[in-house]
Motif scaffolding. Structure first.
Motif, PDB file in Angstrom:
ATOM      1  N   TRP A   3      39.949  22.590  34.922  1.00 59.75           N
ATOM      2  CA  TRP A   3      40.409  21.692  33.862  1.00 59.75           C
ATOM      3  C   TRP A   3      40.127  22.238  32.474  1.00 59.75           C
ATOM      4  O   TRP A   3      40.595  21.681  31.482  1.00 59.75           O
ATOM      5  CB  TRP A   3      39.734  20.333  34.005  1.00 59.75           C
ATOM      6  N   ILE A   4      39.343  23.302  32.380  1.00 62.82           N
ATOM      7  CA  ILE A   4      39.097  23.934  31.085  1.00 62.82           C
ATOM      8  C   ILE A   4      39.766  25.303  31.076  1.00 62.82           C
ATOM      9  O   ILE A   4      40.156  25.836  32.123  1.00 62.82           O
ATOM     10  CB  ILE A   4      37.584  24.075  30.788  1.00 62.82           C
ATOM     11  N   LYS A   5      39.904  25.867  29.895  1.00 69.30           N
ATOM     12  CA  LYS A   5      40.498  27.190  29.770  1.00 69.30           C
ATOM     13  C   LYS A   5      39.633  28.216  30.489  1.00 69.30           C
ATOM     14  O   LYS A   5      38.399  28.189  30.411  1.00 69.30           O
ATOM     15  CB  LYS A   5      40.617  27.565  28.293  1.00 69.30           C
ATOM     16  N   THR A   6      40.278  29.113  31.200  1.00 62.17           N
ATOM     17  CA  THR A   6      39.571  30.225  31.814  1.00 62.17           C
ATOM     18  C   THR A   6      40.265  31.528  31.445  1.00 62.17           C
ATOM     19  O   THR A   6      41.453  31.534  31.110  1.00 62.17           O
ATOM     20  CB  THR A   6      39.523  30.096  33.351  1.00 62.17           C
ATOM     21  N   VAL A   7      39.522  32.607  31.498  1.00 62.45           N
ATOM     22  CA  VAL A   7      40.051  33.924  31.142  1.00 62.45           C
ATOM     23  C   VAL A   7      40.260  34.718  32.424  1.00 62.45           C
ATOM     24  O   VAL A   7      39.298  35.039  33.120  1.00 62.45           O
ATOM     25  CB  VAL A   7      39.089  34.676  30.214  1.00 62.45           C
ATOM     26  N   PRO A   8      41.501  35.026  32.774  1.00 60.75           N
ATOM     27  CA  PRO A   8      41.746  35.812  33.989  1.00 60.75           C
ATOM     28  C   PRO A   8      41.253  37.239  33.824  1.00 60.75           C
ATOM     29  O   PRO A   8      41.048  37.735  32.710  1.00 60.75           O
ATOM     30  CB  PRO A   8      43.264  35.753  34.152  1.00 60.75           C
ATOM     31  N   TYR A   9      41.107  37.916  34.952  1.00 64.46           N
ATOM     32  CA  TYR A   9      40.589  39.281  34.931  1.00 64.46           C
ATOM     33  C   TYR A   9      41.389  40.170  33.990  1.00 64.46           C
ATOM     34  O   TYR A   9      40.815  40.904  33.176  1.00 64.46           O
ATOM     35  CB  TYR A   9      40.595  39.882  36.339  1.00 64.46           C
ATOM     36  N   ALA A  10      42.722  40.101  34.043  1.00 66.78           N
ATOM     37  CA  ALA A  10      43.575  41.003  33.267  1.00 66.78           C
ATOM     38  C   ALA A  10      43.394  40.827  31.769  1.00 66.78           C
ATOM     39  O   ALA A  10      43.679  41.749  30.998  1.00 66.78           O
ATOM     40  CB  ALA A  10      45.042  40.798  33.645  1.00 66.78           C
ATOM     41  N   GLU A  11      42.939  39.655  31.347  1.00 76.26           N
ATOM     42  CA  GLU A  11      42.762  39.391  29.917  1.00 76.26           C
ATOM     43  C   GLU A  11      41.305  39.507  29.472  1.00 76.26           C
ATOM     44  O   GLU A  11      40.990  39.300  28.296  1.00 76.26           O
ATOM     45  CB  GLU A  11      43.281  37.993  29.584  1.00 76.26           C
ATOM     46  N   TYR A  20      32.899  40.568  35.411  1.00 77.08           N
ATOM     47  CA  TYR A  20      33.987  40.449  36.381  1.00 77.08           C
ATOM     48  C   TYR A  20      34.016  41.675  37.301  1.00 77.08           C
ATOM     49  O   TYR A  20      34.249  41.546  38.506  1.00 77.08           O
ATOM     50  CB  TYR A  20      35.325  40.317  35.663  1.00 77.08           C
ATOM     51  N   ASP A  21      33.821  42.871  36.742  1.00 75.68           N
ATOM     52  CA  ASP A  21      33.834  44.073  37.562  1.00 75.68           C
ATOM     53  C   ASP A  21      32.703  44.056  38.591  1.00 75.68           C
ATOM     54  O   ASP A  21      32.821  44.660  39.661  1.00 75.68           O
ATOM     55  CB  ASP A  21      33.734  45.322  36.692  1.00 75.68           C
ATOM     56  N   ASP A  28      41.127  42.901  42.333  1.00 81.26           N
ATOM     57  CA  ASP A  28      40.519  42.354  41.105  1.00 81.26           C
ATOM     58  C   ASP A  28      40.421  40.827  41.139  1.00 81.26           C
ATOM     59  O   ASP A  28      40.403  40.170  40.103  1.00 81.26           O
ATOM     60  CB  ASP A  28      41.299  42.791  39.853  1.00 81.26           C
ATOM     61  N   ASN A  29      40.346  40.250  42.335  1.00 82.65           N
ATOM     62  CA  ASN A  29      40.232  38.800  42.464  1.00 82.65           C
ATOM     63  C   ASN A  29      38.850  38.323  42.052  1.00 82.65           C
ATOM     64  O   ASN A  29      37.836  38.880  42.486  1.00 82.65           O
ATOM     65  CB  ASN A  29      40.522  38.381  43.919  1.00 82.65           C
ATOM     66  N   VAL A  30      38.817  37.291  41.212  1.00 77.13           N
ATOM     67  CA  VAL A  30      37.564  36.642  40.807  1.00 77.13           C
ATOM     68  C   VAL A  30      37.661  35.184  41.243  1.00 77.13           C
ATOM     69  O   VAL A  30      38.608  34.483  40.874  1.00 77.13           O
ATOM     70  CB  VAL A  30      37.338  36.732  39.283  1.00 77.13           C
ATOM     71  N   ASP A  31      36.700  34.721  42.041  1.00 83.05           N
ATOM     72  CA  ASP A  31      36.723  33.339  42.517  1.00 83.05           C
ATOM     73  C   ASP A  31      36.773  32.369  41.345  1.00 83.05           C
ATOM     74  O   ASP A  31      36.128  32.585  40.301  1.00 83.05           O
ATOM     75  CB  ASP A  31      35.485  33.033  43.360  1.00 83.05           C
ATOM     76  N   ASN A  32      37.494  31.279  41.525  1.00 79.65           N
ATOM     77  CA  ASN A  32      37.668  30.309  40.445  1.00 79.65           C
ATOM     78  C   ASN A  32      36.355  29.685  39.989  1.00 79.65           C
ATOM     79  O   ASN A  32      36.204  29.359  38.813  1.00 79.65           O
ATOM     80  CB  ASN A  32      38.653  29.223  40.870  1.00 79.65           C
ATOM     81  N   ILE A  33      35.393  29.512  40.888  1.00 76.32           N
ATOM     82  CA  ILE A  33      34.100  28.962  40.488  1.00 76.32           C
ATOM     83  C   ILE A  33      33.423  29.889  39.472  1.00 76.32           C
ATOM     84  O   ILE A  33      32.729  29.428  38.565  1.00 76.32           O
ATOM     85  CB  ILE A  33      33.185  28.714  41.702  1.00 76.32           C
ATOM     86  N   LEU A  34      33.632  31.186  39.620  1.00 82.87           N
ATOM     87  CA  LEU A  34      33.046  32.150  38.688  1.00 82.87           C
ATOM     88  C   LEU A  34      33.879  32.261  37.422  1.00 82.87           C
ATOM     89  O   LEU A  34      33.334  32.356  36.312  1.00 82.87           O
ATOM     90  CB  LEU A  34      32.895  33.509  39.376  1.00 82.87           C
ATOM     91  N   MET A  35      35.194  32.220  37.568  1.00 83.10           N
ATOM     92  CA  MET A  35      36.065  32.275  36.394  1.00 83.10           C
ATOM     93  C   MET A  35      35.857  31.061  35.490  1.00 83.10           C
ATOM     94  O   MET A  35      36.093  31.131  34.282  1.00 83.10           O
ATOM     95  CB  MET A  35      37.532  32.375  36.829  1.00 83.10           C
ATOM     96  N   ALA A  36      35.384  29.956  36.073  1.00 80.51           N
ATOM     97  CA  ALA A  36      35.128  28.758  35.268  1.00 80.51           C
ATOM     98  C   ALA A  36      34.073  29.002  34.198  1.00 80.51           C
ATOM     99  O   ALA A  36      34.011  28.281  33.201  1.00 80.51           O
ATOM    100  CB  ALA A  36      34.696  27.600  36.171  1.00 80.51           C
ATOM    101  N   HIS A  37      33.254  30.042  34.381  1.00 79.18           N
ATOM    102  CA  HIS A  37      32.215  30.388  33.407  1.00 79.18           C
ATOM    103  C   HIS A  37      32.722  31.315  32.300  1.00 79.18           C
ATOM    104  O   HIS A  37      31.946  31.725  31.434  1.00 79.18           O
ATOM    105  CB  HIS A  37      31.053  31.105  34.105  1.00 79.18           C
ATOM    106  N   SER A  38      33.995  31.660  32.311  1.00 78.65           N
ATOM    107  CA  SER A  38      34.460  32.786  31.501  1.00 78.65           C
ATOM    108  C   SER A  38      34.297  32.596  30.002  1.00 78.65           C
ATOM    109  O   SER A  38      34.193  33.575  29.265  1.00 78.65           O
ATOM    110  CB  SER A  38      35.923  33.112  31.835  1.00 78.65           C
TER     111      SER A  38
END
Length: 202
Positions: A3-11, A20-21, A28-38
């Motif tokens: 529900w909040i903005k997240t930054v995908p790996y490519a960006e 992320y690496d 280059d998949n990053v689980d959404n639970i981890l991407m939520a911290h971006s």
């Protein structure tokens, strides 16, 4: 994904890209639970450190498949389908016995954990995790003493406690930010337990 903005790996750039690496899986998949911290990479780093040390560390004595079972149970109690789906996939892989994994899941789904094909002391550990999840202030010294009498050493009791506590944290991260499994690869985890710095998901 959230529900909040997240930054995908490519960006991602800078410190976030570095993290992320460390945590990414195939493609280059990053689980959404981890991407939520971006938006706050330092909280991603903190989350991964505790996750790796609590659930995937070579110094743990409780079998990893049973730690995953505790995680699935706590996540069911908290109604966090995201973590249930991820960690049941991990449990199945680690256990290597699909029929037994399904029987465990069936018992957990209904709350009749004594029907799960587990040892009596494992049933006891799940009851401890249930009380700690639902009524933390209701945990009594006697429950810890029961675990000890059942054969758990104090360090193993600490592992059970920490996995229970971690999953309540993870469940609240997911549920509070609306994370979904869309795009995730279920069942991946940082499996190189001998290297606490290796967070890669395989």
């Amino acid at each position: 994904m959230a529900w909040i903005k997240t930054v995908p790996y490519a960006e991602s750039t800078g410190r976030l890209r570095q993290l992320y690496d460390r945590v990414k899986g195939p493609g280059d998949n990053v689980d959404n639970i981890l991407m939520a911290h971006s938006l706050r990479p330092h909280t991603l780093e903190g989350h991964m450190a505790i996750y790796k040390y609590v659930l995937h560390h070579s110094a743990n004595r409780v079998p990893k498949w049973f730690l995953e079972t505790i995680g699935v149970w706590v996540s069911l109690l908290n109604r966090c389908s995201y973590c249930v789906d991820h960690h049941f996939a991990g449990l199945r892989r680690l256990l290597g016995d699909d029929a037994r994994a399904q029987a465990i899941r069936g018992a957990l789904d209904t709350g009749r954990i004594e029907e799960a094909p587990l040892a009596p002391r494992e049933h006891l550990a799940l009851r401890y995790a249930e009380r700690l999840t639902r009524d933390p202030a209701g945990v009594a010294r006697e429950m810890v003493e029961e675990l000890r009498r059942a054969g758990y050493e104090d360090g193993e009791i600490l592992e059970i406690n920490q996995v229970t506590a971690y999953f309540s944290y993870a469940n609240r991260t997911v549920l509070g930010l609306g994370c979904t499994t869309d795009g995730d690869v279920l069942g991946l985890s940082p499996n190189n337990s001998d290297n606490p710095e290796d967070w890669s998901h395989k």
